[in-house]
Design an enzyme around this catalytic site. Structure first.
Site, PDB file in Angstrom:
ATOM      1  N   ALA A  23      -6.962   4.456  -1.698  1.00  0.00           N
ATOM      2  CA  ALA A  23      -7.626   3.376  -2.422  1.00  0.00           C
ATOM      3  C   ALA A  23      -6.650   2.215  -2.449  1.00  0.00           C
ATOM      4  CB  ALA A  23      -7.931   3.825  -3.840  1.00  0.00           C
ATOM      5  N   MET A  63      -0.255   2.122  -3.324  1.00  0.00           N
ATOM      6  CA  MET A  63       0.976   2.789  -3.775  1.00  0.00           C
ATOM      7  C   MET A  63       1.243   4.110  -3.048  1.00  0.00           C
ATOM      8  SD  MET A  63       0.287   2.281  -7.844  1.00  0.00           S
ATOM      9  CE  MET A  63      -0.321   0.712  -8.497  1.00  0.00           C
ATOM     10  N   SER A  64       0.725   4.215  -1.821  1.00  0.00           N
ATOM     11  CA  SER A  64       0.893   5.499  -1.117  1.00  0.00           C
ATOM     12  C   SER A  64       0.919   5.276   0.390  1.00  0.00           C
ATOM     13  CB  SER A  64      -0.275   6.427  -1.465  1.00  0.00           C
ATOM     14  OG  SER A  64      -1.488   5.940  -0.919  1.00  0.00           O
ATOM     15  N   HIS A 124      -7.197  13.058  -8.721  1.00  0.00           N
ATOM     16  CA  HIS A 124      -6.588  13.786  -7.609  1.00  0.00           C
ATOM     17  C   HIS A 124      -6.639  15.264  -7.932  1.00  0.00           C
ATOM     18  CE1 HIS A 124      -4.734  10.254  -5.611  1.00  0.00           C
ATOM     19  NE2 HIS A 124      -4.951   9.753  -6.811  1.00  0.00           N
ATOM     20  N   SER A 165      -7.708   8.638  -3.805  1.00  0.00           N
ATOM     21  CA  SER A 165      -8.513   8.532  -5.030  1.00  0.00           C
ATOM     22  C   SER A 165      -9.996   8.399  -4.722  1.00  0.00           C
ATOM     23  CB  SER A 165      -8.123   7.283  -5.820  1.00  0.00           C
ATOM     24  OG  SER A 165      -6.830   7.398  -6.300  1.00  0.00           O
ATOM     25  N   TYR A 197       5.480   7.290  -7.410  1.00  0.00           N
ATOM     26  CA  TYR A 197       5.514   6.825  -8.812  1.00  0.00           C
ATOM     27  C   TYR A 197       5.414   7.962  -9.824  1.00  0.00           C
ATOM     28  CZ  TYR A 197       0.343   7.035  -8.569  1.00  0.00           C
ATOM     29  OH  TYR A 197      -0.945   7.437  -8.389  1.00  0.00           O
ATOM     30  N   GLU A 198       5.050   9.158  -9.365  1.00  0.00           N
ATOM     31  CA  GLU A 198       5.008  10.301 -10.273  1.00  0.00           C
ATOM     32  C   GLU A 198       6.408  10.866 -10.505  1.00  0.00           C
ATOM     33  OE1 GLU A 198       1.154  12.877  -9.482  1.00  0.00           O
ATOM     34  OE2 GLU A 198       1.870  11.977  -7.636  1.00  0.00           O
ATOM     35  N   HIS A 250      -7.683   1.862 -13.703  1.00  0.00           N
ATOM     36  CA  HIS A 250      -7.729   3.027 -12.814  1.00  0.00           C
ATOM     37  C   HIS A 250      -9.166   3.556 -12.732  1.00  0.00           C
ATOM     38  CE1 HIS A 250      -6.144   6.271 -10.486  1.00  0.00           C
ATOM     39  NE2 HIS A 250      -6.485   7.193 -11.351  1.00  0.00           N
TER      40      HIS A 250
HETATM   41  N1  HPA Z   1      -2.808  -2.393  -6.358  1.00  0.00           N
HETATM   42  C1  HPA Z   1      -2.077  -1.312  -6.024  1.00  0.00           C
HETATM   43  N2  HPA Z   1      -2.600  -0.130  -5.767  1.00  0.00           N
HETATM   44  C2  HPA Z   1      -3.926  -0.008  -5.833  1.00  0.00           C
HETATM   45  C3  HPA Z   1      -4.749  -1.089  -6.172  1.00  0.00           C
HETATM   46  C4  HPA Z   1      -4.158  -2.350  -6.446  1.00  0.00           C
HETATM   47  O1  HPA Z   1      -4.817  -3.353  -6.758  1.00  0.00           O
HETATM   48  N3  HPA Z   1      -6.039  -0.627  -6.158  1.00  0.00           N
HETATM   49  C5  HPA Z   1      -5.974   0.687  -5.805  1.00  0.00           C
HETATM   50  N4  HPA Z   1      -4.703   1.063  -5.604  1.00  0.00           N
END
Ligand code: HPA
Length: 269
Positions: free
Chosen positions: A110, A208-209, A58, A28, A82-83, A244
């Site tokens: 990120a 999350m990746s 993305h 991201s 998650y998609e 986000h």
């Molecule tokens: N949590 C999970 N995934 C993320 C976060 C977060 O705080 N920030 C960016 N991706």
């Protein structure tokens, strides 16, 4: 294996002299990495066997170009679990990279800062990870021609590459952190209780990746280097409500620093 070959043949057809040495996955907000790069780009939805994409921030594009004298295959945007993508779909491009000849994979993401010493905008070199996704991309029948059934995980984030990254950061006067990345499936952000638990487990950031990609990269015996950009404090670390949008905006600023660092590392590979 047939699918990997089909995708590889498609890319060889589309791109003259397709011989990538380095793979890069941009998370991201890191699209600034490509601002001054020119090459051949292909939309993911045109590539056979790539899953459909669609998360804000993305791009969903593969770029083949020269970075600091090296042939690089850059994923602008990734496939998230998650998609609704399977673990196999999330990591399919890594297998294509391997078959295309990639030796080194650079992963970026990120992440939320769990470590209280981390500030928003910090860059963290990933030293190790905690797979908290409750699944693993290597589940299923193993293809012994690709890698071991039970791969060792003691040097996923290659120590030589990490040392090189630290040296480059120093030369660029960038103060970077080092730490452990914990991956959840998302898409909901974490509760404050979860973040406290993850801190006790030894995590410095949460995202999350990346972990599925790193597991497969290690399995395929590629050298892996990975960075997190701390785009926000994780839940409960500060009083902020997570959005986000915040993640994307900070990602852009930290993205400039991280871009220059990655380019310097590549110039020394
Ligand atoms: N949590 C999970 N995934 C993320 C976060 C977060 O705080 N920030 C960016 N991706």
């Amino acid at each position: 294996m047939e699918k990997i070959k089909e995708t590889l043949n498609y890319l060889k057809d589309k791109i003259d002299n397709f011989k990538p040495e380095i793979g890069i996955i941009l998370g991201s907000g890191l699209s600034v990495f490509c601002d001054d790069l020119e090459g051949k780009s292909i939309q993911y939805n045109e590539i056979p066997n790539f899953a459909p994409t669609g998360v804000l921030g993305h791009k969903g594009e593969l770029l083949y170009c020269n970075v600091e004298g090296k042939n690089c295959l850059i994923m602008q945007g990734r496939f998230h679990y998650y998609e609704g993508n399977s673990m196999q779909e999330c990591t399919f491009p890594i297998k294509v990279m391997k078959m295309a000849g990639v030796k080194t994979l650079i992963i970026t993401n990120a992440a939320g800062g769990i470590n209280k010493d981390f500030n928003i905008g910090d860059i963290m070199l990933i030293v190790d990870h905690i797979n908290f996704m409750g699944t693993n991309p290597l589940i299923g029948k193993n293809d012994e021609t690709l890698g071991d059934r039970f791969p060792d995980m003691s040097n996923v984030y290659d120590i030589n590459l990490r040392n090189k990254a630290l040296k480059c950061a120093k030369e660029l006067n960038l103060d970077i952190k080092e730490g452990v990345y914990l991956a959840t499936t998302g898409p909901s952000y974490e509760t404050a209780a979860e973040i406290n638990a993850y801190r006790i487990l030894g995590a410095d950031v949460v995202g999350m990746s990346s972990v599925p990609e790193a597991i497969v990269s290690n399995y395929l015996k590629m050298n892996t280097l990975a960075f997190s950009m701390v785009t926000n404090h994780a839940t409960g670390v500060s009083n902020n409500v997570l959005s986000h949008q915040e993640v994307l905006e900070t990602g852009k600023k930290a993205g400039l620093k991280l871009s220059s660092l990655i380019k310097k590392v590549i110039s020394e590979l």
